[in-house]
Design an enzyme around this catalytic site. Structure first.
Site, PDB file in Angstrom:
ATOM      1  N   ASN A 155      34.811  37.246  53.645  1.00 44.76           N
ATOM      2  CA  ASN A 155      36.239  37.565  53.743  1.00 44.76           C
ATOM      3  C   ASN A 155      36.961  37.247  52.445  1.00 44.76           C
ATOM      4  OD1 ASN A 155      35.552  38.139  56.318  1.00 44.76           O
ATOM      5  ND2 ASN A 155      36.471  36.317  57.232  1.00 44.76           N
ATOM      6  N   VAL A 156      37.954  38.083  52.148  1.00 42.21           N
ATOM      7  CA  VAL A 156      38.756  37.872  50.944  1.00 42.21           C
ATOM      8  C   VAL A 156      40.124  37.307  51.317  1.00 42.21           C
ATOM      9  CG1 VAL A 156      37.576  39.718  49.671  1.00 42.21           C
ATOM     10  CG2 VAL A 156      39.628  40.275  51.012  1.00 42.21           C
ATOM     11  N   ASP A 157      40.308  36.972  52.613  1.00 41.98           N
ATOM     12  CA  ASP A 157      41.659  36.717  53.129  1.00 41.98           C
ATOM     13  C   ASP A 157      42.189  35.300  52.951  1.00 41.98           C
ATOM     14  OD1 ASP A 157      40.414  35.159  55.128  1.00 41.98           O
ATOM     15  OD2 ASP A 157      40.451  36.776  56.596  1.00 41.98           O
TER      16      ASP A 157
ATOM     17  N   HIS B 292      32.808  37.933  48.338  1.00 37.49           N
ATOM     18  CA  HIS B 292      33.485  39.177  47.939  1.00 37.49           C
ATOM     19  C   HIS B 292      34.816  38.916  47.234  1.00 37.49           C
ATOM     20  CE1 HIS B 292      31.009  41.456  51.245  1.00 37.49           C
ATOM     21  NE2 HIS B 292      30.294  41.153  50.188  1.00 37.49           N
TER      22      HIS B 292
ATOM     23  N   CYS C  26      41.752  39.937  34.973  1.00 41.09           N
ATOM     24  CA  CYS C  26      41.794  40.887  33.855  1.00 41.09           C
ATOM     25  C   CYS C  26      40.384  41.254  33.433  1.00 41.09           C
ATOM     26  CB  CYS C  26      42.554  40.287  32.671  1.00 41.09           C
ATOM     27  SG  CYS C  26      42.630  41.431  31.282  1.00 41.09           S
TER      28      CYS C  26
ATOM     29  N   CYS D  19      48.077  42.574  32.357  1.00 42.11           N
ATOM     30  CA  CYS D  19      47.622  41.174  32.271  1.00 42.11           C
ATOM     31  C   CYS D  19      48.669  40.333  31.544  1.00 42.11           C
ATOM     32  CB  CYS D  19      46.282  41.122  31.523  1.00 42.11           C
ATOM     33  SG  CYS D  19      45.763  39.434  31.192  1.00 42.11           S
TER      34      CYS D  19
ATOM     35  N   ASN E 145      29.562  36.542  68.145  1.00 41.13           N
ATOM     36  CA  ASN E 145      30.104  37.893  67.974  1.00 41.13           C
ATOM     37  C   ASN E 145      30.210  38.533  69.364  1.00 41.13           C
ATOM     38  OD1 ASN E 145      30.439  40.702  67.273  1.00 41.13           O
ATOM     39  ND2 ASN E 145      29.546  40.255  65.271  1.00 41.13           N
ATOM     40  N   PRO E 146      31.336  39.155  69.694  1.00 40.40           N
ATOM     41  CA  PRO E 146      31.421  39.809  71.010  1.00 40.40           C
ATOM     42  C   PRO E 146      30.443  40.968  71.155  1.00 40.40           C
ATOM     43  CG  PRO E 146      33.517  40.031  69.797  1.00 40.40           C
ATOM     44  CD  PRO E 146      32.591  39.238  68.934  1.00 40.40           C
TER      45      PRO E 146
HETATM   46  P1  OAD Z   1      32.995  44.365  59.968  1.00 39.51           P
HETATM   47  O1  OAD Z   1      34.334  44.966  60.259  1.00 39.51           O
HETATM   48  O2  OAD Z   1      31.915  45.266  59.507  1.00 39.51           O
HETATM   49  O3  OAD Z   1      32.462  43.638  61.295  1.00 39.51           O
HETATM   50  C1  OAD Z   1      33.264  42.755  62.026  1.00 39.51           C
HETATM   51  C2  OAD Z   1      32.425  42.116  63.113  1.00 39.51           C
HETATM   52  O4  OAD Z   1      33.233  41.158  63.772  1.00 39.51           O
HETATM   53  C3  OAD Z   1      31.904  43.088  64.174  1.00 39.51           C
HETATM   54  O5  OAD Z   1      30.524  42.858  64.397  1.00 39.51           O
HETATM   55  C4  OAD Z   1      32.733  42.729  65.420  1.00 39.51           C
HETATM   56  O6  OAD Z   1      31.986  42.895  66.633  1.00 39.51           O
HETATM   57  C5  OAD Z   1      33.025  41.262  65.171  1.00 39.51           C
HETATM   58  N1  OAD Z   1      34.259  40.760  65.810  1.00 39.51           N
HETATM   59  C6  OAD Z   1      35.388  41.432  66.145  1.00 39.51           C
HETATM   60  N2  OAD Z   1      36.311  40.605  66.673  1.00 39.51           N
HETATM   61  C7  OAD Z   1      35.763  39.362  66.666  1.00 39.51           C
HETATM   62  C8  OAD Z   1      36.220  38.066  67.071  1.00 39.51           C
HETATM   63  N3  OAD Z   1      37.442  37.885  67.565  1.00 39.51           N
HETATM   64  N4  OAD Z   1      35.384  37.022  66.914  1.00 39.51           N
HETATM   65  C9  OAD Z   1      34.137  37.184  66.394  1.00 39.51           C
HETATM   66  N5  OAD Z   1      33.656  38.378  65.996  1.00 39.51           N
HETATM   67  C10 OAD Z   1      34.452  39.452  66.127  1.00 39.51           C
HETATM   68  O7  OAD Z   1      33.241  43.138  58.970  1.00 39.51           O
HETATM   69  P2  OAD Z   1      32.206  42.415  57.978  1.00 39.51           P
HETATM   70  O8  OAD Z   1      30.860  42.306  58.573  1.00 39.51           O
HETATM   71  O9  OAD Z   1      32.880  41.181  57.509  1.00 39.51           O
HETATM   72  O10 OAD Z   1      33.283  44.294  51.958  1.00 39.51           O
HETATM   73  O11 OAD Z   1      32.178  43.470  56.798  1.00 39.51           O
HETATM   74  C11 OAD Z   1      31.424  43.194  55.661  1.00 39.51           C
HETATM   75  C12 OAD Z   1      32.029  43.787  54.436  1.00 39.51           C
HETATM   76  O12 OAD Z   1      32.273  45.199  54.623  1.00 39.51           O
HETATM   77  C13 OAD Z   1      33.403  43.262  54.084  1.00 39.51           C
HETATM   78  O13 OAD Z   1      33.378  42.033  53.400  1.00 39.51           O
HETATM   79  C14 OAD Z   1      33.963  44.348  53.216  1.00 39.51           C
HETATM   80  C15 OAD Z   1      33.550  45.547  54.019  1.00 39.51           C
HETATM   81  O14 OAD Z   1      33.375  46.733  53.328  1.00 39.51           O
HETATM   82  C16 OAD Z   1      33.929  44.515  50.807  1.00 39.51           C
HETATM   83  O15 OAD Z   1      35.112  44.817  50.790  1.00 39.51           O
HETATM   84  C17 OAD Z   1      33.080  44.362  49.590  1.00 39.51           C
END
Ligand code: OAD
Length: 237
Positions: A100-102, A117, A125, A143, A210-211
């Site tokens: 996460n970038v958040d 990420h 820059c 920049c 994960n749900p």
């Molecule tokens: P995804 O959006 O691909 O997956 C989110 C996961 O969280 C899914 O498997 C959902 O089932 C699960 N989920 C949803 N709600 C939830 C909750 N309340 N509690 C627990 N799990 C829950 O997100 P990431 O796997 O993080 O990359 O995605 C990976 C990367 O893809 C990101 O970092 C981003 C994106 O493209 C970049 O931007 C480089």
């Protein structure tokens, strides 16, 4: 069943590595990428999250990132983020890796987070390597150190390498843990999705929170189907 075994593995572990994805922030109101209202359902990654997109139209890319920053600024860490602080305090050796970038893990109080990420609040820059967390007012920005317009959000885009040192630490912690916990990731973006596989090959006990199932679910010893904010406090108590 899974839950009680997972809890006892956590309680006896000396080294724990936790890897989080967008799902851990879903209950804070930050959209995931691939869910039904996920970001990639409404936006095309190649138009917004690539170097080509930035070189083609940096104003559009900045507008999108500033919109996301605003949404993220409204978000507060949830019980899932907080549970990991408690866990870190209990275990001898704890590593937190996130895709996460958040910034919500840091906001919750986690230290030393390995941000695979990058961080959406950071500016970087490409010309002089200056980096800061300043507010962006005029877009596209320049920049503040060297004046160059190749001043970008401090995140990893599609097609870019992950920061090497951060990635190495994440691989080392995954290879060298007793328990590996993956929270809220679809486990389809690499190299992050390699981390549970490395942990599995090295004999760790693997827990998925994960749900929904993911393509890697079968390598996990315990797959706990629930949300991060509901499961993590119980798992880490
Ligand atoms: P995804 O959006 O691909 O997956 C989110 C996961 O969280 C899914 O498997 C959902 O089932 C699960 N989920 C949803 N709600 C939830 C909750 N309340 N509690 C627990 N799990 C829950 O997100 P990431 O796997 O993080 O990359 O995605 C990976 C990367 O893809 C990101 O970092 C981003 C994106 O493209 C970049 O931007 C480089």
């Amino acid at each position: 069943m899974d839950m009680s075994e997972a809890k006892s593995k956590i309680q006896s572990a000396k080294r724990i590595c936790v890897s989080t994805g967008a799902g851990i922030s879903a209950e804070s109101g930050v959209p995931t990428f691939r869910g039904s209202d996920g970001l990639w359902k409404n936006f095309r990654p190649e138009e917004l999250a690539t170097m080509d997109a930035f070189l083609r139209d940096s104003k559009l890319v900045w507008e999108w990132y500033l919109w996301r920053r605003e949404k993220i600024k409204e978000a507060k860490p949830n019980a899932g983020h907080s549970a990991l602080i408690n866990l870190a305090a209990k275990v001898e050796n704890f590593t937190l890796v996130t895709q996460n970038v958040d910034n919500l893990h840091r906001e919750a109080g986690s230290a030393g987070v390995l941000e695979l990420h990058g961080n959406i609040m950071r500016n970087q820059c490409m010309n002089c390597s200056h980096s800061d967390y300043d507010l962006i007012e005029d877009i596209p920005p320049h920049c503040p150190a060297c004046g160059n317009e190749r001043y970008r959000p401090g995140v990893v885009w599609f097609g870019e390498s992950l920061p090497q040192d951060v990635m190495q630490k994440a691989f080392d912690a995954s290879a060298d843990c007793d328990v590996f916990i993956c929270v809220g990731s679809s486990n389809i973006v690499y190299p992050a999705a390699s981390l549970p596989q490395v942990a599995s090959e090295e004999g760790a006990y693997l827990i998925e929170v994960n749900p929904e199932p993911t393509p890697l679910s079968e390598i996990f010893h315990a797959s706990i189907r629930g949300t991060a904010a509901e499961i993590l406090p119980a798992l880490c108590e």
